[in-house]
Design a protein around this motif. Structure first.
Motif, PDB file in Angstrom:
ATOM      1  N   GLU A   1       0.821  -1.185   0.091  1.00 13.12           N
ATOM      2  CA  GLU A   1      -0.016  -0.137   0.093  1.00 13.12           C
ATOM      3  C   GLU A   1       0.879   1.453  -0.114  1.00 13.12           C
ATOM      4  O   GLU A   1       1.802   1.256   0.812  1.00 13.12           O
ATOM      5  N   ALA A   2       0.677   2.205  -0.968  1.00 13.06           N
ATOM      6  CA  ALA A   2       1.438   3.352  -0.948  1.00 13.06           C
ATOM      7  C   ALA A   2       3.067   3.107  -1.017  1.00 13.06           C
ATOM      8  O   ALA A   2       3.732   3.903  -0.513  1.00 13.06           O
ATOM      9  N   GLY A   3       3.148   2.200  -1.741  1.00 10.32           N
ATOM     10  CA  GLY A   3       4.670   1.643  -2.265  1.00 10.32           C
ATOM     11  C   GLY A   3       5.238   1.012  -1.109  1.00 10.32           C
ATOM     12  O   GLY A   3       6.446   0.642  -1.235  1.00 10.32           O
ATOM     13  N   GLN A   4       4.667   0.592   0.033  1.00  6.60           N
ATOM     14  CA  GLN A   4       5.201  -0.083   0.996  1.00  6.60           C
ATOM     15  C   GLN A   4       4.551  -1.329   1.611  1.00  6.60           C
ATOM     16  O   GLN A   4       3.466  -1.522   1.447  1.00  6.60           O
ATOM     17  N   TRP A   5       5.467  -2.287   1.518  1.00 12.32           N
ATOM     18  CA  TRP A   5       5.014  -3.838   1.712  1.00 12.32           C
ATOM     19  C   TRP A   5       4.706  -3.981   3.065  1.00 12.32           C
ATOM     20  O   TRP A   5       5.360  -3.503   4.132  1.00 12.32           O
ATOM     21  N   PHE A   6       3.590  -4.762   3.413  1.00 12.23           N
ATOM     22  CA  PHE A   6       3.270  -5.145   4.818  1.00 12.23           C
ATOM     23  C   PHE A   6       2.845  -6.592   5.192  1.00 12.23           C
ATOM     24  O   PHE A   6       2.166  -7.107   4.267  1.00 12.23           O
ATOM     25  N   TYR A   7       3.086  -7.298   5.969  1.00  8.82           N
ATOM     26  CA  TYR A   7       2.639  -8.623   6.372  1.00  8.82           C
ATOM     27  C   TYR A   7       1.307  -8.619   6.884  1.00  8.82           C
ATOM     28  O   TYR A   7       0.829  -7.875   7.750  1.00  8.82           O
ATOM     29  N   LEU A   8       0.522  -9.494   6.328  1.00 17.36           N
ATOM     30  CA  LEU A   8      -0.797  -9.656   6.521  1.00 17.36           C
ATOM     31  C   LEU A   8      -1.278 -10.928   7.444  1.00 17.36           C
ATOM     32  O   LEU A   8      -1.703 -10.467   8.555  1.00 17.36           O
ATOM     33  N   ASN A   9      -0.827 -12.046   6.994  1.00 14.69           N
ATOM     34  CA  ASN A   9      -1.033 -13.259   7.889  1.00 14.69           C
ATOM     35  C   ASN A   9      -0.334 -14.191   7.284  1.00 14.69           C
ATOM     36  O   ASN A   9       0.391 -14.082   6.112  1.00 14.69           O
TER      37      ASN A   9
END
Length: 162
Positions: free
Chosen positions: A125-133
């Protein structure tokens, strides 16, 4: 993140815990210190493993998507992390918005060797990766003469149990 990690120059030249073969300073440290963002889902997953090794709960929280982040995080400081093996990556490249990484993380907890195999899901999101699950399967090694759980085919004592 509020302040950069305090890692000595000497420690920064040690191999990165994520197993990339690069130094910590040239691999995960820029992500862990907040001076850079992961370019791929795999690089985020590797940096999160390094955060567990180094006990950096702040990075783990910041890299976990707000929709699935637990209120309390345990950075696993009572765990001795032994190694990471990436099994596969699906999507998760610089231009993707979703991706998944399957990996095995080996560890020792209270003298018992074990491994966690997870298929982690990520979102950008907005160029940044995040761990979901992720979907995890954890197994413990039962004895030094058993076949090692890493898939090498060797006895545990001659492989990951050294």
């Amino acid at each position: 993140m509020s302040e950069p990690m305090n890692i000595s120059a000497e420690a920064g030249q040690q191999p990165c815990p994520c197993g990339s073969g690069r130094s910590l300073a040239d691999c995960c440290l820029p992500l862990l210190s907040g001076s850079s963002h992961a370019r791929t889902a795999e690089s985020l997953m590797r940096s999160r493993y390094s955060a567990y090794v180094l006990g950096n709960a702040e990075y783990l929280a910041a890299s976990w998507h707000v929709s699935t982040r637990p209120p309390q995080l345990d950075a696993g400081t009572n765990v001795e992390w032994l190694g990471l093996q990436v099994l596969s990556c699906r999507a998760g490249m610089e231009n993707d918005t979703r991706g998944s990484v399957e990996f095995i993380a080996r560890y020792r907890l209270q003298g018992i060797e074990a491994q966690a195999q997870e298929n982690s899901r990520f979102v950008r999101e907005a160029g940044q990766w995040f761990y979901l699950n992720g979907d995890m399967k954890t197994t413990a090694a039962t004895g030094r003469n058993d076949i090692c759980g890493c898939g090498s085919g060797k006895k545990f004592k001659k492989c990951c149990g050294r």
